[in-house]
Design a protein around this motif. Structure first.
Motif, PDB file in Angstrom:
ATOM      1  N   CYS A 179     -14.193  -3.611  -2.585  1.00 51.36           N
ATOM      2  CA  CYS A 179     -13.067  -2.706  -2.379  1.00 51.36           C
ATOM      3  C   CYS A 179     -12.407  -3.041  -1.052  1.00 51.36           C
ATOM      4  O   CYS A 179     -13.012  -3.606  -0.161  1.00 51.36           O
ATOM      5  N   GLU A 180     -11.148  -2.698  -0.990  1.00 48.58           N
ATOM      6  CA  GLU A 180     -10.383  -2.868   0.232  1.00 48.58           C
ATOM      7  C   GLU A 180      -9.879  -1.495   0.635  1.00 48.58           C
ATOM      8  O   GLU A 180      -9.703  -0.622  -0.202  1.00 48.58           O
ATOM      9  N   SER A 181      -9.635  -1.298   1.914  1.00 46.32           N
ATOM     10  CA  SER A 181      -9.189   0.007   2.367  1.00 46.32           C
ATOM     11  C   SER A 181      -8.398  -0.127   3.654  1.00 46.32           C
ATOM     12  O   SER A 181      -8.635  -1.033   4.453  1.00 46.32           O
ATOM     13  N   LEU A 182      -7.475   0.818   3.847  1.00 45.99           N
ATOM     14  CA  LEU A 182      -6.780   0.920   5.125  1.00 45.99           C
ATOM     15  C   LEU A 182      -7.635   1.691   6.127  1.00 45.99           C
ATOM     16  O   LEU A 182      -7.340   1.709   7.309  1.00 45.99           O
ATOM     17  N   VAL A 183      -8.701   2.312   5.640  1.00 52.76           N
ATOM     18  CA  VAL A 183      -9.595   3.101   6.476  1.00 52.76           C
ATOM     19  C   VAL A 183     -10.738   2.213   6.947  1.00 52.76           C
ATOM     20  O   VAL A 183     -11.419   1.577   6.151  1.00 52.76           O
ATOM     21  N   ARG A 184     -10.961   2.185   8.247  1.00 47.50           N
ATOM     22  CA  ARG A 184     -12.059   1.410   8.806  1.00 47.50           C
ATOM     23  C   ARG A 184     -13.183   2.380   9.165  1.00 47.50           C
ATOM     24  O   ARG A 184     -12.975   3.316   9.922  1.00 47.50           O
ATOM     25  N   THR A 185     -14.357   2.143   8.608  1.00 50.42           N
ATOM     26  CA  THR A 185     -15.483   3.032   8.863  1.00 50.42           C
ATOM     27  C   THR A 185     -16.226   2.600  10.119  1.00 50.42           C
ATOM     28  O   THR A 185     -16.040   1.494  10.622  1.00 50.42           O
ATOM     29  N   LEU A 186     -17.113   3.457  10.598  1.00 50.41           N
ATOM     30  CA  LEU A 186     -17.895   3.157  11.791  1.00 50.41           C
ATOM     31  C   LEU A 186     -18.729   1.897  11.594  1.00 50.41           C
ATOM     32  O   LEU A 186     -18.808   1.047  12.471  1.00 50.41           O
ATOM     33  N   ARG A 187     -19.319   1.736  10.414  1.00 51.48           N
ATOM     34  CA  ARG A 187     -20.136   0.557  10.140  1.00 51.48           C
ATOM     35  C   ARG A 187     -19.298  -0.711  10.278  1.00 51.48           C
ATOM     36  O   ARG A 187     -19.745  -1.721  10.808  1.00 51.48           O
ATOM     37  N   GLU A 188     -18.059  -0.643   9.837  1.00 54.05           N
ATOM     38  CA  GLU A 188     -17.196  -1.815   9.864  1.00 54.05           C
ATOM     39  C   GLU A 188     -16.779  -2.198  11.281  1.00 54.05           C
ATOM     40  O   GLU A 188     -16.409  -3.337  11.521  1.00 54.05           O
ATOM     41  N   CYS A 189     -16.842  -1.266  12.199  1.00 61.74           N
ATOM     42  CA  CYS A 189     -16.465  -1.591  13.571  1.00 61.74           C
ATOM     43  C   CYS A 189     -17.403  -2.622  14.177  1.00 61.74           C
ATOM     44  O   CYS A 189     -17.036  -3.337  15.105  1.00 61.74           O
ATOM     45  N   THR A 190     -18.632  -2.718  13.656  1.00 62.44           N
ATOM     46  CA  THR A 190     -19.603  -3.663  14.188  1.00 62.44           C
ATOM     47  C   THR A 190     -20.002  -4.732  13.177  1.00 62.44           C
ATOM     48  O   THR A 190     -20.819  -5.582  13.481  1.00 62.44           O
ATOM     49  N   ALA A 240       0.872  -1.172   0.000  1.00 61.24           N
ATOM     50  CA  ALA A 240       0.000   0.000   0.000  1.00 61.24           C
ATOM     51  C   ALA A 240       0.911   1.224   0.000  1.00 61.24           C
ATOM     52  O   ALA A 240       2.026   1.172   0.521  1.00 61.24           O
ATOM     53  N   VAL A 241       0.460   2.289  -0.581  1.00 60.75           N
ATOM     54  CA  VAL A 241       1.226   3.537  -0.589  1.00 60.75           C
ATOM     55  C   VAL A 241       0.529   4.497   0.362  1.00 60.75           C
ATOM     56  O   VAL A 241      -0.684   4.706   0.274  1.00 60.75           O
ATOM     57  N   GLY A 242       1.286   5.071   1.272  1.00 60.28           N
ATOM     58  CA  GLY A 242       0.699   5.963   2.259  1.00 60.28           C
ATOM     59  C   GLY A 242       1.634   7.090   2.645  1.00 60.28           C
ATOM     60  O   GLY A 242       2.623   7.371   1.968  1.00 60.28           O
ATOM     61  N   GLU A 243       1.325   7.687   3.767  1.00 57.97           N
ATOM     62  CA  GLU A 243       2.101   8.824   4.260  1.00 57.97           C
ATOM     63  C   GLU A 243       3.402   8.393   4.924  1.00 57.97           C
ATOM     64  O   GLU A 243       4.415   9.079   4.840  1.00 57.97           O
ATOM     65  N   THR A 244       3.341   7.242   5.615  1.00 61.64           N
ATOM     66  CA  THR A 244       4.525   6.734   6.303  1.00 61.64           C
ATOM     67  C   THR A 244       4.638   5.227   6.072  1.00 61.64           C
ATOM     68  O   THR A 244       3.643   4.548   5.839  1.00 61.64           O
ATOM     69  N   SER A 245       5.848   4.707   6.177  1.00 64.52           N
ATOM     70  CA  SER A 245       6.086   3.274   6.005  1.00 64.52           C
ATOM     71  C   SER A 245       5.754   2.522   7.282  1.00 64.52           C
ATOM     72  O   SER A 245       5.810   3.076   8.377  1.00 64.52           O
ATOM     73  N   GLY A 246       5.401   1.259   7.128  1.00 67.89           N
ATOM     74  CA  GLY A 246       5.096   0.404   8.266  1.00 67.89           C
ATOM     75  C   GLY A 246       4.181  -0.728   7.846  1.00 67.89           C
ATOM     76  O   GLY A 246       4.097  -1.070   6.674  1.00 67.89           O
ATOM     77  N   ARG A 247       3.478  -1.274   8.799  1.00 67.63           N
ATOM     78  CA  ARG A 247       2.492  -2.326   8.526  1.00 67.63           C
ATOM     79  C   ARG A 247       1.152  -1.838   9.040  1.00 67.63           C
ATOM     80  O   ARG A 247       1.088  -1.150  10.048  1.00 67.63           O
ATOM     81  N   GLN A 248       0.088  -2.202   8.318  1.00 66.62           N
ATOM     82  CA  GLN A 248      -1.237  -1.735   8.689  1.00 66.62           C
ATOM     83  C   GLN A 248      -2.269  -2.762   8.238  1.00 66.62           C
ATOM     84  O   GLN A 248      -2.037  -3.521   7.303  1.00 66.62           O
ATOM     85  N   LYS A 249      -3.416  -2.752   8.908  1.00 72.11           N
ATOM     86  CA  LYS A 249      -4.501  -3.647   8.504  1.00 72.11           C
ATOM     87  C   LYS A 249      -5.181  -3.108   7.252  1.00 72.11           C
ATOM     88  O   LYS A 249      -5.495  -1.920   7.167  1.00 72.11           O
ATOM     89  N   LEU A 250      -5.432  -4.006   6.313  1.00 69.61           N
ATOM     90  CA  LEU A 250      -6.194  -3.709   5.116  1.00 69.61           C
ATOM     91  C   LEU A 250      -7.545  -4.374   5.304  1.00 69.61           C
ATOM     92  O   LEU A 250      -7.630  -5.597   5.437  1.00 69.61           O
TER      93      LEU A 250
END
Length: 166
Positions: free
Chosen positions: A122-133, A104-114
């Protein structure tokens, strides 16, 4: 990922690429191929394009179309999702010059959940409120690279579609 063939014409030739097996994928692929999503203006096709970057390449329809229209260009495609990456590799392997990165290309390097939205293609590094439940949301840890260090220093065409991380 279940795929199906997507057939289309480009520059007086017929091509078949794999897309995800759902109605949304076919619609998006058709919009890319016909120029509705990313228009190929006449001035652009006459320019000396050397570097094409596709961030959030998905299965590579944009990479393939633009790499075919500009055969002298090198295509750099970035896609973090493991299954989608495999389809991308198969779809653009016949382009003359390409580099594919499973990151993934982002602001900083590291590891993150997709987060994998199995119901919306679609896949995203952003987790929405709906996805929390939502119990159907799955995630995969992926490598994220800093855009400043990962992208080529000179870019003629840049497409970014990274599901909320733009």
């Amino acid at each position: 990922m279940k795929t199906r063939p997507f057939r289309f014409g480009l520059l007086n030739r017929e091509y078949v690429l794999d897309i995800e097996d759902n109605d949304t994928s076919e619609l998006v692929a058709a919009e890319i191929v016909t120029g509705q999503a990313y228009p190929l203006h006449k001035w652009l096709t006459e320019a000396p394009i050397k570097t094409i970057v596709d961030v959030g390449a998905n299965v590579g329809i944009f990479s393939f179309v633009f790499g075919t229209v500009f055969p002298e260009a090198t295509v750099f495609a970035y896609e973090p999702h493991p299954e989608t990456f495999d389809v991308l590799c198969g779809n653009i392997k016949n382009l003359p010059k390409w580099w594919i990165y499973r990151v993934a290309v982002g602001e900083t390097s590291g590891r993150q959940k997709l987060y994998d939205r199995t119901t919306s293609n679609c896949e995203s590094l952003v987790r929405t409120l709906r996805e929390c439940t939502d119990p159907d949301i799955q995630s995969t840890e992926v490598e994220v690279v800093d855009a400043n260090g990962a992208l080529p220093p000179s870019i003629d065409i840049l497409k970014i579609d990274i599901e909320g991380m733009e």
